[in-house]
Design a protein around this motif. Structure first.
Motif, PDB file in Angstrom:
ATOM      1  N   ILE A 182      34.663 -26.708  -8.565  1.00 42.99           N
ATOM      2  CA  ILE A 182      33.382 -26.736  -7.871  1.00 42.99           C
ATOM      3  C   ILE A 182      32.579 -25.534  -8.360  1.00 42.99           C
ATOM      4  N   ALA A 183      31.265 -25.655  -8.303  1.00 40.16           N
ATOM      5  CA  ALA A 183      30.397 -24.624  -8.849  1.00 40.16           C
ATOM      6  C   ALA A 183      29.481 -24.065  -7.769  1.00 40.16           C
ATOM      7  N   ILE A 184      29.126 -22.804  -7.947  1.00 40.84           N
ATOM      8  CA  ILE A 184      28.224 -22.100  -7.033  1.00 40.84           C
ATOM      9  C   ILE A 184      27.044 -21.569  -7.838  1.00 40.84           C
ATOM     10  N   GLY A 185      25.834 -21.793  -7.346  1.00 39.87           N
ATOM     11  CA  GLY A 185      24.639 -21.253  -7.979  1.00 39.87           C
ATOM     12  C   GLY A 185      23.576 -20.975  -6.931  1.00 39.87           C
ATOM     13  N   LEU A 186      22.377 -20.661  -7.390  1.00 37.18           N
ATOM     14  CA  LEU A 186      21.259 -20.388  -6.491  1.00 37.18           C
ATOM     15  C   LEU A 186      20.164 -21.430  -6.701  1.00 37.18           C
ATOM     16  N   LEU A 187      19.491 -21.769  -5.637  1.00 37.17           N
ATOM     17  CA  LEU A 187      18.416 -22.761  -5.676  1.00 37.17           C
ATOM     18  C   LEU A 187      17.087 -22.019  -5.834  1.00 37.17           C
ATOM     19  N   TRP A 188      16.572 -22.015  -7.045  1.00 32.42           N
ATOM     20  CA  TRP A 188      15.378 -21.230  -7.356  1.00 32.42           C
ATOM     21  C   TRP A 188      14.112 -21.992  -6.978  1.00 32.42           C
ATOM     22  N   LYS A 189      13.350 -21.436  -6.045  1.00 33.86           N
ATOM     23  CA  LYS A 189      12.158 -22.115  -5.536  1.00 33.86           C
ATOM     24  C   LYS A 189      11.139 -22.381  -6.637  1.00 33.86           C
ATOM     25  N   TYR A 190      10.964 -21.403  -7.534  1.00 35.87           N
ATOM     26  CA  TYR A 190       9.988 -21.541  -8.615  1.00 35.87           C
ATOM     27  C   TYR A 190      10.668 -21.722  -9.974  1.00 35.87           C
ATOM     28  N   GLY A 191      11.969 -21.988  -9.960  1.00 34.11           N
ATOM     29  CA  GLY A 191      12.679 -22.136 -11.217  1.00 34.11           C
ATOM     30  C   GLY A 191      12.676 -20.846 -12.010  1.00 34.11           C
ATOM     31  N   TYR A 192      12.646 -20.974 -13.318  1.00 31.40           N
ATOM     32  CA  TYR A 192      12.516 -19.820 -14.224  1.00 31.40           C
ATOM     33  C   TYR A 192      11.029 -19.552 -14.368  1.00 31.40           C
ATOM     34  N   TYR A 193      10.334 -20.433 -15.050  1.00 28.84           N
ATOM     35  CA  TYR A 193       8.879 -20.513 -15.029  1.00 28.84           C
ATOM     36  C   TYR A 193       8.472 -21.715 -15.860  1.00 28.84           C
ATOM     37  N   ASP A 194       7.243 -22.157 -15.695  1.00 26.21           N
ATOM     38  CA  ASP A 194       6.691 -23.228 -16.510  1.00 26.21           C
ATOM     39  C   ASP A 194       5.777 -22.616 -17.565  1.00 26.21           C
ATOM     40  N   GLN A 195       5.843 -23.158 -18.764  1.00 25.62           N
ATOM     41  CA  GLN A 195       4.988 -22.695 -19.853  1.00 25.62           C
ATOM     42  C   GLN A 195       3.704 -23.521 -19.865  1.00 25.62           C
ATOM     43  N   VAL A 196       2.571 -22.849 -19.681  1.00 24.91           N
ATOM     44  CA  VAL A 196       1.271 -23.512 -19.776  1.00 24.91           C
ATOM     45  C   VAL A 196       0.422 -22.757 -20.790  1.00 24.91           C
ATOM     46  N   ARG A 197      -0.687 -23.345 -21.170  1.00 25.70           N
ATOM     47  CA  ARG A 197      -1.584 -22.731 -22.156  1.00 25.70           C
ATOM     48  C   ARG A 197      -2.887 -22.317 -21.489  1.00 25.70           C
ATOM     49  N   ASP A 198      -3.393 -21.160 -21.905  1.00 22.69           N
ATOM     50  CA  ASP A 198      -4.675 -20.703 -21.366  1.00 22.69           C
ATOM     51  C   ASP A 198      -5.816 -21.243 -22.222  1.00 22.69           C
ATOM     52  N   THR A 199      -7.013 -20.772 -21.976  1.00 21.16           N
ATOM     53  CA  THR A 199      -8.182 -21.320 -22.670  1.00 21.16           C
ATOM     54  C   THR A 199      -8.188 -21.025 -24.161  1.00 21.16           C
ATOM     55  N   SER A 200      -7.414 -20.023 -24.603  1.00 22.23           N
ATOM     56  CA  SER A 200      -7.339 -19.712 -26.035  1.00 22.23           C
ATOM     57  C   SER A 200      -6.113 -20.347 -26.675  1.00 22.23           C
ATOM     58  N   ASN A 201      -5.440 -21.229 -25.946  1.00 21.50           N
ATOM     59  CA  ASN A 201      -4.256 -21.942 -26.426  1.00 21.50           C
ATOM     60  C   ASN A 201      -3.003 -21.081 -26.436  1.00 21.50           C
ATOM     61  N   HIS A 202      -3.064 -19.889 -25.866  1.00 30.49           N
ATOM     62  CA  HIS A 202      -1.886 -19.039 -25.765  1.00 30.49           C
ATOM     63  C   HIS A 202      -1.009 -19.481 -24.595  1.00 30.49           C
ATOM     64  N   MET A 203       0.297 -19.215 -24.724  1.00 33.10           N
ATOM     65  CA  MET A 203       1.235 -19.530 -23.658  1.00 33.10           C
ATOM     66  C   MET A 203       1.180 -18.456 -22.585  1.00 33.10           C
ATOM     67  N   VAL A 204       1.163 -18.893 -21.332  1.00 35.10           N
ATOM     68  CA  VAL A 204       1.262 -17.979 -20.196  1.00 35.10           C
ATOM     69  C   VAL A 204       2.280 -18.555 -19.211  1.00 35.10           C
ATOM     70  N   PRO A 205       3.053 -17.705 -18.545  1.00 37.81           N
ATOM     71  CA  PRO A 205       4.004 -18.195 -17.536  1.00 37.81           C
ATOM     72  C   PRO A 205       3.268 -18.644 -16.272  1.00 37.81           C
ATOM     73  N   MET A 206       3.730 -19.751 -15.729  1.00 39.01           N
ATOM     74  CA  MET A 206       3.194 -20.253 -14.473  1.00 39.01           C
ATOM     75  C   MET A 206       4.366 -20.543 -13.537  1.00 39.01           C
ATOM     76  N   PHE A 207       4.263 -20.052 -12.306  1.00 37.44           N
ATOM     77  CA  PHE A 207       5.316 -20.268 -11.325  1.00 37.44           C
ATOM     78  C   PHE A 207       4.840 -21.312 -10.316  1.00 37.44           C
ATOM     79  N   MET A 208       5.524 -22.452 -10.321  1.00 40.10           N
ATOM     80  CA  MET A 208       5.145 -23.563  -9.449  1.00 40.10           C
ATOM     81  C   MET A 208       6.330 -23.952  -8.570  1.00 40.10           C
ATOM     82  N   GLU A 209       6.053 -24.235  -7.310  1.00 40.69           N
ATOM     83  CA  GLU A 209       7.123 -24.584  -6.378  1.00 40.69           C
ATOM     84  C   GLU A 209       7.794 -25.885  -6.795  1.00 40.69           C
ATOM     85  N   LYS A 210       9.131 -25.894  -6.690  1.00 38.66           N
ATOM     86  CA  LYS A 210       9.915 -27.074  -7.027  1.00 38.66           C
ATOM     87  C   LYS A 210      10.533 -27.644  -5.750  1.00 38.66           C
TER      88      LYS A 210
END
Length: 548
Positions: free
Chosen positions: A58-86
């Motif tokens: 059996i395994a034990i872990g943590l339930l991450w509300k926002y995960g690690y992070y989501d990769q989104v792009r800003d207006t200049s097409n650069h990657m920025v981290p976004m934290f979204m509830e899961k």
């Protein structure tokens, strides 16, 4: 521990030893975003094979509300981290809430179960502090995987280690073995010491897997802060120093884990050698053996690719590979507005972003890079993907620099959203899987395994698991490594030159002019990968060599 009414899962008689597996992250399914990179990918494959073999795990872990992070792009097409509830409707609230002490105060923890039948993995308990019984600060402990705040990171380890061990006792589950997958759960040993009152009795029950030869990757904090945070359970810092024969101001998770465990393993033959040397000046550490990482073929390999390669049917393989490549090139077009071609050799560099992995090695000689991507006799297409740590400004800058440097090349693309689904699509659609770490810095690395399972050829530095697999120009292409006395900058230049030479003189000519020779390398790599680097072997070897 055979709680079929709770798990709906009955272990096989072959695996009587009951194991509790602790890990900070698990890559089980694209829909369950509780992982960052290789550590989670490894843990996910381990649990899939444990389920397939019906192991008593059996395994034990943590339930991450926002995960690690989501990769989104800003207006200049650069990657920025976004934290979204899961939110996950498929997790089962088992009706257990309890407290652990963090910073000398009670924090409430609720346990959820990922039933084995959901994704065909061993039972996985996930703990959360994001419940109404807690104040805002306590709720935030399980918000973000690898939170950048030091005190929060320590609290996460307390909840994983002490909280996980507490849950097992509440459920009446008595493991024969507690397995720490990396040092994050090391606090569980203080709980066990309080329970058994004897270091030797703890050692009888604890094993440990170390995953990195990077000193910065082996977490350490001051004794004073850990004492204040209640990390040592019912002990204080002075008692811990005496118990484990530790000195200095810093408590190193890996050193402590090696002293609490009866046996540990590195994640490749080479890494085990490096780890033994790395920690050899610490008295009282346990033996460190090698159990090389592996990945789950049943999950990662495209079944039609596997059938074609096993049947040695080159025509069916080629047809299927084009379909898989088309899927990948559709993502490139969608994200980057670039139309790649199915008939062009496609090279992929994709993994967790870290400096030692050298995402930009191919660009070290810019003129050589431009010549490679501009020549028309043997055209190439290049794709990069990966996730830097969200607080790593250097890593994020490197990722965005890749976007800027490749913007004007119609045959170069940088993709965001590097999670399980994209990772699988890249490995299935690529022709070449590029792996460029600095030698002796990659403990194992497993992405090349899953690439080979999908008929993708590795072009790789011989680090981590690679020396146990690689036969140059027979099942892969090995990049010669620079003399060790050179500086890092000199090594980068030396190995960039070697890489360009391999691509221009061997890889490209063979792919375009000797398709039969290329097909032979693909087929040989597949034969050499499966089953030696399938996680069924890994899971069985853990029982034989670590748990026994």
């Amino acid at each position: 521990m055979n709680k079929t009414e709770l798990f709906g899962y009955t272990p096989a008689e072959t695996y009587r030893t009951a194991v509790a597996y602790f890990s900070m992250e698990y890559a089980i399914d694209q829909s369950l975003k509780i992982y960052a990179g290789g550590l989670g990918f490894l843990a996910g494959s381990h649990l899939r094979s444990a389920h397939h073999l019906q192991q008593n795990v059996i395994a034990i872990g943590l339930l991450w509300k926002y995960g690690y992070y989501d990769q989104v792009r800003d207006t200049s097409n650069h990657m920025v981290p976004m934290f979204m509830e899961k939110n996950y409707s498929f997790l089962k609230d088992i009706g257990v809430t309890f407290t652990v002490t963090v910073h000398q105060a009670p924090v409430y923890v609720r346990a959820y179960l990922l039933p084995p039948s959901t994704f065909n993995c061993a039972p996985l308990f996930l703990l959360t502090t994001d419940i109404p019984e807690n104040d805002g600060l306590s709720r935030s402990i399980t918000y973000r995987l690898y939170d950048s705040n030091e005190a929060t990171r320590i609290a996460q380890s307390i909840v994983l280690g002490i909280g996980g061990a507490t849950l097992l006792d509440i459920l009446g589950l008595t493991p024969d073995v507690y397995h720490m997958n990396e040092g994050h759960a090391v606090a569980l040993n203080f709980y066990l010491y309080d329970k058994f009152k004897n270091l030797e009795d703890v050692k009888k029950r604890v094993v440990f897997t170390t995953h990195t030869p990077e000193m910065a990757g082996n977490e350490a904090h001051s004794f004073a802060l850990l004492d204040t945070m209640s990390f040592f359970y019912h002990l204080n810092g002075a008692q811990v120093r005496d118990l484990l024969q530790l000195s200095g101001d810093q408590f190193n998770y890996t050193v402590a884990a090696l002293k609490f465990a009866r046996k540990a393993n590195g994640v490749s033959q080479l890494h085990a050698q490096v780890a033994r040397q790395m920690w050899s000046n610490n008295a009282g550490i346990c033996p460190i053996i090698a159990i090389t990482n592996a990945q789950n073929e049943a999950y990662w390999a495209d079944s039609q690719i596997g059938e074609a390669l096993r049947a040695k049917n080159t025509g069916e393989f080629t047809t299927r590979k084009k379909i898989l490549k088309r899927n990948l090139l559709g993502i490139v077009a969608d994200q980057c507005g670039k139309l790649f071609r199915e008939d062009v050799l496609t090279i992929v560099w994709a993994r967790r972003f870290a400096g030692y992995k050298r995402a930009e090695l191919l660009m070290e000689d810019w003129a050589g890079f431009v010549q490679l991507v501009s020549q028309t006799k043997f055209p190439v297409q290049l794709i990069w993907a990966g996730k830097p740590y969200p607080g790593d400004e250097i890593g994020k800058a490197q990722f965005n620099r890749l976007i800027d440097r490749t913007r004007d090349f119609a045959n170069c693309a940088v993709l965001t959203g590097y999670e399980l689904q994209l990772s699988a699509t890249l490995k299935r659609g690529a022709d070449v899987w590029l792996n460029t770490p600095r030698l002796y810095h990659e403990a194992s690395g497993t992405s090349g395994m899953t690439a080979a399972m999908n008929g993708t050829v590795n072009v790789t530095i011989p680090d981590g698991w690679v020396p146990e697999f690689a036969r140059d120009q027979i099942n892969c292409f090995c990049i010669p490594t620079a003399p060790q006395h050179l500086t890092e900058a000199e090594k980068d230049q030396w190995e960039n030159k070697a890489l360009l030479e391999i691509l221009n003189q061997h890889v490209l000519p063979m792919y375009y002019e000797k398709p039969e020779a290329w097909a032979k390398i693909v087929a040989t790599a597949f034969e050499d990968i499966c089953p030696a680097f399938d996680s069924d072997r890994l899971a069985s070897q853990y029982y034989q060599d670590l748990y026994g």
